[in-house]
Design an enzyme around this catalytic site. Structure first.
Site, PDB file in Angstrom:
ATOM      1  N   GLU A 140       1.003  -1.022   0.046  1.00  0.00           N
ATOM      2  CA  GLU A 140      -0.016   0.020  -0.104  1.00  0.00           C
ATOM      3  C   GLU A 140       0.778   1.311   0.057  1.00  0.00           C
ATOM      4  OE1 GLU A 140      -2.851   0.257   3.199  1.00  0.00           O
ATOM      5  OE2 GLU A 140      -3.905   2.007   2.268  1.00  0.00           O
ATOM      6  N   ALA A 180       1.900   0.048  10.796  1.00  0.00           N
ATOM      7  CA  ALA A 180       1.702  -1.296  10.656  1.00  0.00           C
ATOM      8  C   ALA A 180       0.847  -1.475   9.230  1.00  0.00           C
ATOM      9  CB  ALA A 180       1.114  -1.938  11.587  1.00  0.00           C
ATOM     10  N   GLU A 222      -5.278  -2.860  12.724  1.00  0.00           N
ATOM     11  CA  GLU A 222      -5.111  -3.734  11.632  1.00  0.00           C
ATOM     12  C   GLU A 222      -5.966  -4.785  11.664  1.00  0.00           C
ATOM     13  OE1 GLU A 222      -3.131  -2.179   9.768  1.00  0.00           O
ATOM     14  OE2 GLU A 222      -2.041  -0.618  11.111  1.00  0.00           O
ATOM     15  N   GLU A 234      -9.774   4.126   6.394  1.00  0.00           N
ATOM     16  CA  GLU A 234      -9.106   4.583   7.219  1.00  0.00           C
ATOM     17  C   GLU A 234      -9.816   5.280   8.324  1.00  0.00           C
ATOM     18  OE1 GLU A 234      -6.455   3.307   7.773  1.00  0.00           O
ATOM     19  OE2 GLU A 234      -5.649   2.770   6.059  1.00  0.00           O
TER      20      GLU A 234
HETATM   21  N1  B3K Z   1      -2.873   1.050   5.843  1.00  0.00           N
HETATM   22  C1  B3K Z   1      -1.697   1.152   6.158  1.00  0.00           C
HETATM   23  C2  B3K Z   1      -0.919   2.503   5.532  1.00  0.00           C
HETATM   24  C3  B3K Z   1      -0.161   2.444   4.557  1.00  0.00           C
HETATM   25  C4  B3K Z   1       0.493   3.793   4.057  1.00  0.00           C
HETATM   26  C5  B3K Z   1       1.028   3.764   2.937  1.00  0.00           C
HETATM   27  N2  B3K Z   1       1.992   4.904   2.496  1.00  0.00           N
HETATM   28  C6  B3K Z   1      -1.631   1.251   7.634  1.00  0.00           C
HETATM   29  C7  B3K Z   1      -3.028   1.575   8.250  1.00  0.00           C
HETATM   30  O1  B3K Z   1      -3.659   2.647   8.246  1.00  0.00           O
HETATM   31  O2  B3K Z   1      -3.380   0.837   8.899  1.00  0.00           O
HETATM   32 ZN    ZN Z   2      -5.336   1.898   8.614  1.00  0.00          ZN
END
Ligand code: B3K
Ligand code: ZN
Length: 866
Positions: A123, A264, A300, A322
């Site tokens: 990601e 993470a 997570e 998010e």
């Molecule tokens: N989804 C990842 C973040 C990824 C960042 C990429 N630059 C962690 C999180 O928000 O859980």
């Molecule tokens: Zn996240």
């Protein structure tokens, strides 16, 4: 100077993918500098297009075959970061073979090595650094992954889903095959291989399924995984209880690595974590670290449903997963710990990180309209304001309707890639509540300012409240529409009890609310629980603030009253200092703090939060022209006044809370330590040898890192001979422990003592530091530039030069980390003319640098205000 300007990607230009992918079969032959990747994918036309554009970055293309026939160079085009194939049939198999260099990958995006172990970070756009693919979240497919590696170097080989095959190979290699039954976007792909230790446990879901839980860490760290494991099990249980969501596979793996760009990553059934958010034991991790592990493990895990099962259609929708997942992890922490203190902490983070973003050149909506580098948009706005937007929906709908909305969202969209509008529609349809005006929170940037005015008519027993809202222009958004915001209020009677309480829906530019039958003149409690993420302007008197501090039934509002009081006081002290006048003491405020400190009905963690004065950064936010020296000085003076006046109470509380019992990370014990240590910090202000001895003794005798670190932080800010001694002692004691060394770097970078920049420069040359490790960079350079307002903004401009030098140095190694560091320079408008010039010079220098990354280019040009 960048010769060609990087391309801006716009939400308005979104188009569905030309082809869908039925399945992907990946084979990795792992070698440190020459890993071969074979990607076999079945493509199916999604409409009438016959051209396929694949993303690829930093790849060596070895071969490409279409339906079994190897293509020659003339049959495809590789240009920049794409590979294009034309005249394609409706359905075909494409096999692409590439070579990559995990060892040389310092971007920590794609497949790379950390401490010799292989891991991935895909990601947002790391998968394209592994193979050619339509690297976008709306291409969801099933993955089968074969890993071949040296048996000795990589006894552990992991990918998403279930392990379906294992075998021995020639030349000391072995092979395994992983299959993920759930379709997923490429950003959730993960692979890990290396020599790792494993800690195991199990969880039985509410429908009786047994899930194996495994945490993989470097050998020697096995004894630091208990808390992460407990947190994982607690998260799994909580998601079942509160959201009725159960885990969907038989295996859940977490791998901790030391080199990681963020906290993470929620890859399906194979989370990869920064060690900072996994490893915790009492002599190396603080209470804050424990809380961080708990929250990130939960975050997570919660992504498994909000992000993985239902994902984002495009990266503009990032907050869909998010914002919602932050809301869920905040609710989890509130249920596990204390709800009011959790809320206060979250609001403090919002104000420290998101409000400045919303009020500066990098302001963007929760759902941005455009970007150059998507990695620049993993921001406090998308995450934390995004969570506030979900929280407001929760407030408007209530828990029951909100849960109905969640249920409908999953019924409609499980297995799909969707938009923020789809989420809002599910909430509206399930509750019957109109959120159309409310949805402006997704599209309009900036923090709304709400001005309140009120009056009471004794005869008519009528209280009337007028609220007006204003949203200032932000980059790209000159005019704004009127927002819908939930404002929770209380009318507090003289006995401290609510005469009335309600959540108001503010939907107009100016709106008056009349409350009838209010028998006595109440004190108004406004925006309780921070029901809307706004800046409030309300004509409170100090009497009213002191009353709310002591009486408001909403604990957040009590704390807020204390913060408002302290902020007003400090701002007037700053103004006095600027006029070079002498400051007189406001005993009233200190009396109110004393009442809070000694109130037996209040929890220690809440008292600790109330005793913390607004930060230097927060005070800066309240000033038209920031005066870093006056801010620091005023805050120091008030701290000294508090310490002098409340010395006996602070000492009594400190003694009372001191305990010899073994460390426990639970919220209650952590709250007691927080209060004890804040008392000690105030006592430290007095420069009394007896207190200095107390602090030094706590440093040496502590049976946990929270207490040791608290003492060290006080000493790091005190100019005494013992300072150097304890800093050296700390390093010698913990030099083999990277996460603890990070604390050692930070505590020095934060110091308000003179010559801090010199120390930071010296520490960059220390054996403990590495510019390639993001944790080290954040702990030393990040802390100095983002958190040490006093020294970073030193009038000689050396802080800014140091900062720009580091950004340019880092940009060559890891552009994501370099770009994320730029924001403090973008605050130039808030400073005096001399500093403005110095800061702008550095931004211009960055922009003019040959070979600058797109990431850094975007952040620097926007910060300069182009
Ligand atoms: N989804 C990842 C973040 C990824 C960042 C990429 N630059 C962690 C999180 O928000 O859980
Ligand atoms: Zn996240």
């Amino acid at each position: 100077m960048k010769t060609e300007h990087p391309q801006t990607i716009r939400l308005a230009d979104y188009q569905e993918p030309a082809f869908l992918v039925d399945s992907v079969d990946l084979v990795f032959d792992l070698e440190p500098t020459s890993t071969r990747v074979v990607c076999a994918a079945i493509y199916r036309a999604n409409g009438d297009q016959d051209t396929l554009v694949l993303d690829g970055e930093n790849l060596t293309l070895l071969s490409i075959a279409l339906d079994g026939r190897t293509l020659d160079d003339s049959e495809y085009t590789v240009s920049g970061d794409t590979l294009t194939l034309t005249n394609l049939p409706d359905m075909f198999e494409l096999v692409v073979e590439t070579e990559i260099d995990p060892k040389g990958n310092t971007h920590l995006s794609g497949l790379y090595q950390s401490s010799g172990n292989y891991c991935t970070q895909c990601e947002a756009q790391g998968f394209r650094r592994i193979t050619y693919f339509q690297d976008r979240p709306d291409v969801m497919t099933r993955y089968t992954v074969t890993i071949i590696a040296d048996k000795d170097a990589c006894p552990v080989m992991l990918s998403n889903g279930n392990l379906v095959e294992q075998s021995e190979e020639e030349d000391g290699k072995h092979l395994c095959v992983w299959e993920d039954p759930f379709p997923k976007p490429s950003y959730l792909f993960a692979l890990v291989a290396g020599d790792l230790a494993c800690v195991e446990d199990t969880f039985t879901t509410k429908s009786g399924k047994n899930v194996d839980l495994r945490i993989f860490v470097e050998h020697g760290n096995e004894d630091r995984c208990d808390w992460a494991m407990e947190s994982l099990k607690a998260s799994m249980k909580w998601d079942e209880d509160r959201f009725d969501l159960e885990y969907d596979l038989d295996l859940y793996n977490i791998v901790a690595v030391s080199d990681f760009n963020m906290g993470a990553m929620e890859n399906k059934s194979l989370n990869v974590f920064n060690t900072k958010y996994v490893l915790a034991k009492s002599d190396t991790a603080t209470d804050q670290d424990y809380a961080g592990v708990e929250a990130v493990i939960a975050h997570e895990y919660f992504h498994n449903w909000t992000g993985n099962r239902v994902t984002c259609r495009d990266w503009f929708q990032l907050s869909l997963k998010e914002g919602l997942t932050v809301f869920r992890d905040q609710e989890f922490s509130s249920d596990m710990r204390s709800r009011p203190t959790e809320r206060i902490s979250n609001v403090k983070i919002l104000r420290a990180a998101q409000f400045p973003e919303d009020g500066g050149p990098l302001a963007h909506p929760v759902r941005p309209d455009s970007y150059i580098a998507i990695d620049n948009f993993y921001t406090a706005t998308v995450y934390n304001k995004g969570s506030e937007v979900i929280r407001m929906m929760h407030t408007l709908l209530g828990e029951e309707n909100f849960q109905k909305g969640m249920k409908l969202y999953f019924e409609r969209h499980d297995g799909e890639a969707v938009t923020c509008d789809d989420f809002a529609s599910a909430m509206m349809d399930a509750s019957g509540i109109d959120l159309n005006q409310f949805k402006l929170w997704y599209s309009q940037a900036g923090t709304p300012e709400v001005t309140a005015d009120w009056s009471y008519e004794r005869e008519a027993k009528q209280f009337s409240l007028t609220l007006s809202q204003h949203l200032a222009p932000t980059p790209g958004q000159a005019g704004k529409e009127v927002m819908h915001m939930p404002i929770a209020i209380g009318l507090v009677g003289q006995d401290g009890k609510d005469l009335h309480s309600e959540v108001l829906s503010l939907k107009e530019a100016k709106q008056t609310f009349i409350f009838e039958g209010i028998a006595e003149e109440p004190v108004l409690s406004l925006n309780r629980g921070f029901s809307a993420p706004i800046r409030l302007k309300a004509p409170y008197t100090q009497d009213q603030l002191a009353f709310l501090m002591a009486n408001d039934s909403d604990e957040f509002a009590r704390w807020e009253a204390a913060q408002t009081y302290a902020t007003d006081l400090l701002l007037s002290m700053i103004a006095t200092l600027q006029k070079e006048k002498t400051i007189t003491q406001d005993s009233r405020f200190i009396e109110a703090l004393k009442t809070t400190l000694n109130d037996p009905a209040l929890d220690p963690d809440y008292i600790a939060l109330s005793l913390q004065l607004p930060t230097e950064g927060y005070l800066a936010e309240q000033m038209d022209v920031v005066d870093v020296d006056a801010i620091h000085q005023a805050r120091e003076i008030l701290r000294l006044f508090i310490a002098r006046d409340l010395k006996d109470d602070l000492l009594a509380k400190f003694r009372d809370l001191r305990s010899d019992s073994p460390y426990s990370p639970d919220a209650k014990s952590a709250g007691e330590r927080a209060l004890k240590n804040i008392c000690l910090a105030y006592l430290g202000e007095l420069n009394d040898p007896a207190f200095l001895a107390l602090i030094t003794a706590q440093y040496h005798n502590a049976n946990n890192m929270t207490d040791r670190m608290a003492a060290l932080s006080i000493l790091a800010n005190t100019d005494v001979p013992v300072r150097a001694e304890v800093l050296e002692n700390f390093y010698t004691r913990f030099k083999d422990d990277p996460l603890v060394v990070d604390k050692w770097l930070s505590v020095q970078a934060m110091s308000c003592l003179p010559k801090t920049l010199k120390t930071v420069k010296k520490l960059m040359k220390h054996e403990a530091f590495s510019i390639k490790n993001p944790n080290k960079v954040r702990s030393l350079i990040g802390v100095f530039c983002h958190a040490n307002q006093l020294h970073y903004h030193a009038v000689d401009g050396n802080g800014y030069i140091f900062h720009a030098d580091r950004i340019l140095e880092l940009d060559k190694i890891n552009p994501q980390i370099a770009a994320r560091m730029i924001a403090p320079l973008g605050k130039w408008r808030r400073f005096d003319k001399a500093r403005q010039k110095l800061m702008k010079e550095q931004l211009k220098r960055i922009i003019a640098t040959e070979g600058l990354s797109n990431d850094a280019y975007e952040m620097a040009t926007k910060s300069l205000g182009k």
